[in-house]
Design an enzyme around this catalytic site. Structure first.
Site, mmCIF file in Angstrom:
data_model
loop_
_atom_site.group_PDB
_atom_site.id
_atom_site.type_symbol
_atom_site.label_atom_id
_atom_site.label_comp_id
_atom_site.label_asym_id
_atom_site.label_seq_id
_atom_site.Cartn_x
_atom_site.Cartn_y
_atom_site.Cartn_z
ATOM 1 N N ASP A 1 12.740 -19.231 11.655
ATOM 2 C CA ASP A 1 12.716 -18.567 10.354
ATOM 3 C C ASP A 1 11.549 -19.117 9.564
ATOM 4 O O ASP A 1 11.331 -20.326 9.535
ATOM 5 C CB ASP A 1 14.033 -18.802 9.604
ATOM 6 N N CYS B 1 10.078 1.974 24.354
ATOM 7 C CA CYS B 1 10.670 1.607 25.636
ATOM 8 C C CYS B 1 10.537 2.696 26.683
ATOM 9 O O CYS B 1 10.795 2.455 27.859
ATOM 10 C CB CYS B 1 12.130 1.188 25.464
ATOM 11 N N CYS C 1 -2.031 9.191 -7.131
ATOM 12 C CA CYS C 1 -2.080 9.952 -8.376
ATOM 13 C C CYS C 1 -0.710 10.042 -9.050
ATOM 14 O O CYS C 1 -0.623 10.092 -10.267
ATOM 15 C CB CYS C 1 -2.643 11.352 -8.131
ATOM 16 N N CYS D 1 10.880 7.665 23.828
ATOM 17 C CA CYS D 1 10.671 6.553 22.900
ATOM 18 C C CYS D 1 9.280 5.962 23.105
ATOM 19 O O CYS D 1 8.892 5.645 24.220
ATOM 20 C CB CYS D 1 11.727 5.481 23.130
HETATM 21 ZN ZN ZN Z 1 13.210 2.840 22.910
#
Ligand code: ZN
Lengths: 623, 554
Positions: free
Chosen positions: A51, A436, A176, A433
């Protein structure tokens, strides 16, 4: 008997596998604290915690591994220290670092049996998703918003990945709209936070991410006006600290700039024109109002009250910046202030400025409490949801460690009184996708010799059989396609292709193209007699599925509301936090306040979240 | 950058900052209720982790007080499941060590512990009186549960009864016999109440002013008539052609929608008008007469609402006033909020004012009734105006839960399913129901009724569960369920699987399950203490093997 009696008894043979496993937990915030406790007491052999964030007061209502004395310390390190006390048999390793750092390579990810995402921003989630896919390590992804939570198991080739369903990206607005024609409170808040505040106290070169520049070209003239306007404001910045400073800023941004806008008659044909404010008149009406009005954060202040808070916070911030400047030695970068929702001075300034602008444009004003949420992208968070979500993560981990993906579930927590927890079977990967639905391979590269041509000709065309039409891309853009061959003689290292970066090969063959090939680069010197680029293992790059795949159904609303809801409070990635949290103005807020109520697809309401699953979800039977 | 800035001069208290994220869920009133509470955790035998995890989730958001009752001393076993115990704790009082580590989590919370058995403590008749909510964790002898529940029911103190064994968790909730909730936090999309079918003169006047000349308006004006006014305008037109009737059914509403659609101007660059799109989108969800939800109806029909006394709770006084309002006007007080919509600012503000003014008037009428009731009954304290206002705003969404005793499996004779027998019997026939787990846990309770120290015995458990099933079938049949052709083979198999699983764990808690259950329980505790959101009614079961939960009214 002893410490592991109960887990052994309940987990049976799985227990020894858990004891020998090595897992990574990304994020030590709300879910992370709970998860670490559960992992330690379940007996996971080695847990790495990463972290980048430090501990903040507003974490303490749920992140129980941290105390008041830990504020400003590293979450990862303190979490390790506190949790380690409770099970000396577990090996804990903490990294106070950004998961996107180059040191956390695909090989490093490969060293874990399982990765847990306990993150709160889209960017880091996507990164870990990609790394886990490349390393073929199962990932347990989780997220919460208020009472809602979600846990998803991701395994390459077997389940959907994080990016298989489209995710909402943080909201941005045309320049804008923010600078010239606001029509909602949020436009004024973004203006106050990302334009006015930054121009006066920050570095305006860093363009804020909530500005959408895609329409700039159509509005070139106005964009140029706005640029000049910013320049003029910068000149005023030099008089910071003088008594005249608040007046000069006010007269510029709430007076002159508005008059200029109003003179653009075309702009106001179908809109209400803005009314400039007169400094003397407003200041007179404000006499006698005490600046302490700013503590009334639930009330909508009137014009005069906003004026008082504006002037007072501007003075407070100017004094702070001056004090910091005095401490800076020559040669250091000039100090700046950044908007922080928990920093009252900056919040007062943004609240008052946004509301003053709202008066000018005839838009409703907001209370400081609401503006804090809208500007700071605050997502409600509580211990109970985290406890449930973290518990569900570990239960899913059991299925993964048993290799029993059939039993793994996508699990949802809802506020609903009938179904506290419900689940659905995991979906198969989406063949379209972009993350993947690709072939993946490592690519070993000798940095002293390898050229782009080596990759394109000898590896892709000769070895893998690619035809004429394909392109090679990295994050920056296209490196090679048939019309762009200038780079071919260049060394990969000169093209910025370093170890642990990724290249994507896109087959553009018309008839039967291959899926995209993602190559993760590994640099190592290779013997002179070997090729300078090589694939360590044989790679099959399948053809794209022929049939037109059915359109991907959008993720259930909770996935949008929860999974990638950027939460500034428990952020594993501090750098990102400044961007992600500042950009994302919470959908629900926007929906509620703004004029997007009709966009039902936006409706992130609990009741829509329920996923029915008669076989395996939670069932309610009642008469 | 934040590091380089000195601390702000003034600002919210550190408490507000610490609780900022949760105040956005239950506001200052909910936080105050938490701070006024005193939660009692009763651990008797067993590892007791689930109760401690629940407390953790209550200490963090800041309940006022907690007390742990637990006679045990810390053993090696505890260290493996209880996060709040470390090596140093070995041999010490478990109540004391848990109290110490829990209290560390939040300096604003005051903890207490009593390292004695609940059995001894209950000998003091007023032992339970300081506590505002009780968490009872199994195993605990049935007769003690019985004493606690009786006392609590008299005082209206909520009780949670909790199991966490291996992968199974359960809790049942005993609420007071009348547990009303005003602030149920309904889905914001469902709360819009525009009363389009019952416009009042001021609203009709605004329609007249803004939409009468619809066809003669400029394109700009036409595209900025607020959709609420558009719908009202077209409704008037519709009524003229339909004997004064508004659209009655889906078919008519669809026709009406077409009528509105035709009104939009399309000869513009956008090819349509946003305000008309909004109007079209709102037809189906806005054109229904204001009808009281069954939940709200239950409140107004409750005996407590119809017979207000000098000592009635303020909730009932307000409810009675709103009931009168409802009877007089055939509608609840108008909430008054208007959603955002495409409009010129000035028109939108006018529209808002028409709704707000009407809402104020409705509220004042209710307040007047409240004051009259108070006067007539000679009540000494007067209800806070703000409370009346909040009730008026949420009147359509108020909810009454009738707390009922949960089952206590004390004797081998089993339990009494009462009027829930038919429902439970039906649930038993549903292979996806978690009722078999509940039966298994009741059998364990029966087994523990006398002593909680004996290891579980399979044949006893199986005989208890089978008599539970038989009794349920008998009761359901007596209540009118058909038991002919009902095949309970699968249910019985499931019950015996549950028993196997319970034997395998023999009272062992899995930390992860207890932590998860601790989250679920604490969430319900918070709902009960804050009287916000709707708590479960009354039994929740969680199966960690399939990661599924179910809420049953038993
Ligand atoms: Zn995927």
């Amino acid at each position: 008997m002893g410490r592991d009696r109960f887990p052994k008894q309940s987990l049976g043979s799985l227990y020894s596998r858990i004891k020998q496993s090595r897992v990574l937990m990304v994020g030590a915030g709300g879910i992370g604290c709970e998860l670490l406790k559960n992992l330690v007491l379940t007996g996971f052999g080695e847990v790495h915690i990463i972290d980048l964030d430090t501990i903040d007061l507003s974490n303490l209502n749920r992140q129980f591994l941290f105390r008041h004395e830990h504020i400003k310390k590293s979450k990862a390190l303190v979490a390790k220290e506190t949790a380690g006390r409770f099970n000396p048999n577990v090996k804990l390793e903490a990294h106070h670092a950004n998961i996107k750092d180059a040191e956390f390579t695909v090989d490093w990810f490969k060293g874990f049996n399982l990765v847990f995402n306990a993150l709160d921003n889209l960017d880091a989630r996507r990164h870990v998703n990609k790394m886990c896919l490349a390393a073929e390590v199962p990932l347990i992804e989780s997220g919460t918003t208020g009472f809602n939570g979600q846990v998803q198991v991701i395994q390459r080739g077997k389940t959907e990945c994080y990016d298989c369903t489209p995710k909402q990206t943080p909201k941005s607005f045309p320049v804008c709209t923010i600078r010239s024609t606001p029509s909602q409170p949020i436009h004024c808040i973004v203006w106050a936070k990302s334009y006015l505040f930054t121009e006066i106290f920050g570095t305006s070169e860093d363009d804020a991410a909530e500005f959408d520049h895609s329409e700039d070209a159509e509005n070139a003239k106005e964009i140029e006006n706005l640029r000049q306007e910013s320049q003029a404001l910068k000149a005023i910045r030099d008089s910071m600290g003088s008594d005249e400073f608040p007046r000069r800023v006010f007269e510029k941004v709430f007076g002159d700039d508005i008059k200029r806008l109003r003179s653009m008659e075309d702009m106001w044909k179908s809109r209400r024109p803005p009314e400039a404010l007169d400094y003397d008149r407003v200041s007179q009406s404000a006499s006698g109002i005490d600046p302490s009005i700013s503590v009334k954060d639930q009330e909508n202040w009137n014009l005069a009250e906003n004026f008082v808070v504006f002037s007072d916070s501007l003075r407070r911030l100017s004094a702070r910046l001056r004090d910091t400047q005095a401490k800076v030695s020559d040669g250091d970068a000039p100090p700046i202030l950044s908007f922080d929702k928990d920093d009252v001075d900056t919040l007062d300034f943004v609240t008052a400025s946004a509301n003053l602008r709202s008066f000018i444009f005839g838009i409703g004003t907001k209370s400081k409490f609401d503006i804090k949420q809208m500007a700071g992208n605050i997502i409600p968070a509580i211990a109970t949801t985290n406890a449930m979500t973290a518990g569900l993560c570990v239960l899913q981990a059991f299925h993964v460690m048993r290799g029993d993906m059939e039993k793994a579930r996508m699990v949802f927590l809802t506020r609903s009184t009938e179904r506290v927890i419900s689940g659905e079977p995991l979906h198969a990967p989406n063949p379209d996708c972009p993350v993947c639905g690709v072939a993946q391979s490592k690519l070993v590269v000798d940095p002293t010799r390898a050229t782009l041509n080596d990759l394109v000709e000898s590896l892709l065309r000769l070895e893998l059989g690619y035809g004429e039409e394909f392109s090679v891309n990295n994050e920056v853009g296209i490196l090679y396609d048939p019309d762009l061959d200038d780079n071919l003689p260049k060394k990969l290292s000169d093209l910025g292709i370093k170890g642990d970066s990724f290249l994507t090969v896109v087959d553009e063959d018309d008839d039967n193209p291959r899926v995209n090939l993602v190559l993760s680069i590994s640099e190592q010197p290779l013997p002179e007699d070997s090729k300078p680029v090589l694939l360590p293992e044989k790679v099959e790059v399948p053809r794209k599925p022929k049939a037109v795949a059915p359109a991907v159904e959008p993720a259930p609303p909770v996935a949008n509301g929860v999974a990638h809801a950027p939460n500034a409070a428990d952020n594993a990635d501090l750098k990102r936090k400044r961007n992600a949290s500042d950009i994302g103005l919470e959908d629900e807020q926007i929906k509620k306040r703004g004029k997007v109520a009709e966009e039902t697809s936006h409706a992130v309401e609990e009741d829509l979240v329920v996923v029915e699953d008669s076989g395996n979800g939670a069932i309610v039977i009642d008469d | 950058m934040a590091d380089s800035t000195p601390p702000p001069l003034h600002g919210p208290s550190s408490k507000e900052k610490k609780y900022d994220r949760q105040l956005r869920l239950w506001a200052a009133s909910g936080q105050q209720a938490l701070e006024d509470s005193h939660v009692l955790l009763v651990n008797s035998a067993g590892p007791g982790v689930v109760g401690v995890e629940t407390l953790k989730n209550l200490v963090l958001p800041g309940i006022g007080h907690f007390t742990i009752v637990d006679p045990a001393t810390v053993s090696e076993d505890d260290l493996g499941v209880n996060f709040f115990l470390d090596e140093e704790s070995l041999g010490q009082s478990r109540a004391k060590r848990c109290y110490e580590l829990l209290e560390e989590l939040n300096p604003d919370v005051e903890g207490h512990y009593i390292a004695e058995s609940i059995e001894n403590l209950l000998e003091k008749p007023d032992f339970l009186s300081p506590y505002t909510l009780i968490l009872l964790v199994a195993p605990i002898p049935a007769r003690l549960i019985d004493i606690i529940c009786r006392t609590a029911h008299q005082t209206g103190t909520p009780v949670f009864y909790i199991h966490s064994v291996g992968f199974y968790a359960h809790f049942s909730l005993l609420l007071p016999s009348a547990f009303p909730i005003v602030d149920t936090h309904p889905d914001p999309a469902s709360t819009t109440d525009l009363r389009l079918l019952e416009p009042w003169p001021e609203l009709s006047a605004l329609v007249e002013e803004k939409a009468r000349n619809l066809d003669n308006l400029s394109d700009y004006e036409h595209g900025h008539v607020p959709y609420v006014l558009l719908l009202l305008y077209y409704l008037e037109r519709w009524k003229k052609e339909h004997n004064g009737q508004v659209p009655q059914n889906y078919k008519q509403k669809s026709e009406f929608r077409e009528l509105v659609r035709k009104g939009a101007r399309t000869n513009n660059p956008e090819g349509g008008e946003e305000n008309f799109d909004e109007a079209i989108g709102a037809v189906l969800k806005s054109l229904h007469p204001s009808k009281l939800s069954s939940a709200a109806m239950e409140v107004f029909e409750a005996e407590e609402c119809q017979n207000i006394t000098k000592d009635s709770q303020t909730f009932w006084v307000i409810a009675a006033a709103i009931r009168k309002f409802y009877l007089d006007h055939k509608a609840t007080p108008l909430p008054g909020a208007v959603p955002d919509m495409k409009a010129q600012s000035a028109d939108y503000i006018k529209l808002q004012n028409v709704y707000k003014t009407r809402a104020r008037a409705d509220f004042h009428e209710v307040l007047q009734t409240v004051r009259t009731i108070e006067k007539n009954l000679g009540r000494t304290t007067s209800v806070d105006e703000k409370e009346v206002e909040a009730f008026c705003k949420g009147a359509a969404f108020v909810k009454l839960i009738r707390g009922r005793p949960f089952h206590i499996a004390g004797s081998k004779a089993g339990i009494n399913w009462g009027h829930r027998a038919k429902f439970a019997y039906q649930a038993l026939q549903d292979p996806s129901s978690l009722l078999p787990m509940y039966l298994g846990l009741l059998a364990v309770d029966t087994y523990h009724a006398e002593s909680v120290d004996k290891p579980l015995d399979e044949s006893s458990l199986l005989s208890y569960t089978s008599s539970l099933v038989d009794n349920l079938e008998r009761e359901a049949a007596a209540a009118g369920s058909s038991t002919q052709d009902v095949d309970l083979t699968e249910a019985k198999t499931q019950v015996s699987q549950v028993v196997q699983e319970l034997i395998r764990h023999d009272g062992a808690e899995l930390h992860n399950i207890s932590a998860l259950a601790g989250g679920m329980i604490a969430q319900e505790v918070i709902k009960v203490i804050t009287r916000q959101y709707i708590p479960i009614d009354n039994t929740c079961l969680f199966d960690g093997i399939g990661s599924r939960s179910s809420v049953l009214r038993l």
